[in-house]
Design a protein around this motif. Structure first.
Motif, PDB file in Angstrom:
ATOM      1  N   LEU A  68       5.213  -1.735  -6.947  1.00 32.67           N
ATOM      2  CA  LEU A  68       5.809  -2.090  -5.602  1.00 32.67           C
ATOM      3  C   LEU A  68       4.725  -3.114  -4.839  1.00 32.67           C
ATOM      4  CD1 LEU A  68       7.986   0.833  -4.627  1.00 32.67           C
ATOM      5  CD2 LEU A  68       8.705  -1.304  -5.675  1.00 32.67           C
ATOM      6  N   ASN A  69       5.252  -4.244  -4.551  1.00 32.14           N
ATOM      7  CA  ASN A  69       4.329  -5.125  -3.808  1.00 32.14           C
ATOM      8  C   ASN A  69       4.633  -4.595  -2.211  1.00 32.14           C
ATOM      9  OD1 ASN A  69       2.457  -6.821  -3.163  1.00 32.14           O
ATOM     10  ND2 ASN A  69       3.793  -8.681  -3.426  1.00 32.14           N
ATOM     11  N   ARG A  70       4.625  -3.581  -1.951  1.00 33.06           N
ATOM     12  CA  ARG A  70       4.721  -3.285  -0.380  1.00 33.06           C
ATOM     13  C   ARG A  70       3.932  -2.145  -0.063  1.00 33.06           C
ATOM     14  NH1 ARG A  70      11.154  -2.876   0.093  1.00 33.06           N
ATOM     15  NH2 ARG A  70      10.791  -2.918   2.292  1.00 33.06           N
ATOM     16  N   PRO A  71       3.585  -2.099   1.536  1.00 36.39           N
ATOM     17  CA  PRO A  71       2.792  -0.825   1.866  1.00 36.39           C
ATOM     18  C   PRO A  71       3.420   0.367   1.335  1.00 36.39           C
ATOM     19  CG  PRO A  71       3.657  -2.326   3.547  1.00 36.39           C
ATOM     20  CD  PRO A  71       4.320  -2.688   2.609  1.00 36.39           C
ATOM     21  N   LEU A  72       2.891   1.432   0.913  1.00 42.42           N
ATOM     22  CA  LEU A  72       3.528   2.733   0.568  1.00 42.42           C
ATOM     23  C   LEU A  72       2.931   4.087   1.508  1.00 42.42           C
ATOM     24  CD1 LEU A  72       3.727   2.125  -3.380  1.00 42.42           C
ATOM     25  CD2 LEU A  72       5.545   1.646  -1.590  1.00 42.42           C
ATOM     26  N   ILE A  73       3.739   4.944   1.344  1.00 41.60           N
ATOM     27  CA  ILE A  73       3.746   6.273   2.096  1.00 41.60           C
ATOM     28  C   ILE A  73       4.340   6.915   0.526  1.00 41.60           C
ATOM     29  CG2 ILE A  73       4.259   7.936   3.625  1.00 41.60           C
ATOM     30  CD1 ILE A  73       4.184   6.009   5.704  1.00 41.60           C
ATOM     31  N   PHE A  74       3.412   8.040   0.222  1.00 38.63           N
ATOM     32  CA  PHE A  74       3.922   9.015  -0.908  1.00 38.63           C
ATOM     33  C   PHE A  74       4.104  10.302  -0.081  1.00 38.63           C
ATOM     34  CE2 PHE A  74       1.819   5.467  -3.287  1.00 38.63           C
ATOM     35  CZ  PHE A  74       2.587   5.448  -4.162  1.00 38.63           C
ATOM     36  N   ALA A  75       5.198  10.740  -0.551  1.00 37.36           N
ATOM     37  CA  ALA A  75       5.683  12.005   0.163  1.00 37.36           C
ATOM     38  C   ALA A  75       5.989  12.996  -1.146  1.00 37.36           C
ATOM     39  CB  ALA A  75       6.886  12.113   0.964  1.00 37.36           C
ATOM     40  N   VAL A  76       4.989  13.922  -1.556  1.00 35.80           N
ATOM     41  CA  VAL A  76       4.815  14.582  -2.964  1.00 35.80           C
ATOM     42  C   VAL A  76       5.296  16.040  -2.209  1.00 35.80           C
ATOM     43  CG1 VAL A  76       3.856  15.388  -5.058  1.00 35.80           C
ATOM     44  CG2 VAL A  76       3.579  13.073  -4.049  1.00 35.80           C
TER      45      VAL A  76
END
Length: 157
Positions: A68-76
């Protein structure tokens, strides 16, 4: 968590490792900043990639998210293999998340995967030990979002 909030203001998206966490995140507030919530675990291409690569869907879904070409936050909140994959991709310089929320629950590789994320320079919220879960991951996301929601705080700071 100033950096995470700034990323949300810039339209960061949240990637989860379960549909349950995805369902629990307030999409309206996130969308007000231009973000979206994604969970790729059920995608047919992720299942095919996992089978082809002899890995887990959680690992394959992190690979897909990295494209994805976007800023990302991962919530695992469920899959320690997702955290391990994120760690590997961060170390390789393939991804630079704005925040990693690492709260998988369970026994196998859970503690070790959380500790790996804490070794990176990426901002992280981690529930050390064996506790956590998809509901905890969603709650952490919502806490950030609600703190920024002008209709709740009066300011959106």
């Amino acid at each position: 968590m100033t950096a995470a909030k700034e990323a949300i203001r810039r339209g960061a998206c949240i990637v989860t490792d379960t549909q349950m966490a995805r369902s629990g995140i307030n999409k309206r507030v996130l969308a007000s900043f231009g973000g979206e919530v994604f969970c790729f675990m059920s995608d047919p291409d992720v299942a095919e990639a996992a089978k082809r690569e002899h890995t887990t869907r959680a690992t394959a879904s992190m690979e897909k998210a990295a494209r994805l070409n976007r800023p990302l936050i991962f919530a695992v909140g469920n899959a320690p293999t997702a955290l391990v994959k994120l760690y590997d991709m961060i170390q390789e310089g393939r991804i630079a998340p704005e925040l990693v929320i690492g709260v998988p629950v369970g026994f196998v590789n859970v503690v070790a995967s959380k500790e790996l994320i804490l070794e990176t320079d990426v901002p992280a919220i981690v529930a050390r030990g064996r506790k956590g879960g998809s509901n905890v991951a969603a709650a952490i996301c919502n806490a950030l979002l609600y703190e920024m929601d002008p209709s709740r705080t009066g300011s959106g700071k």
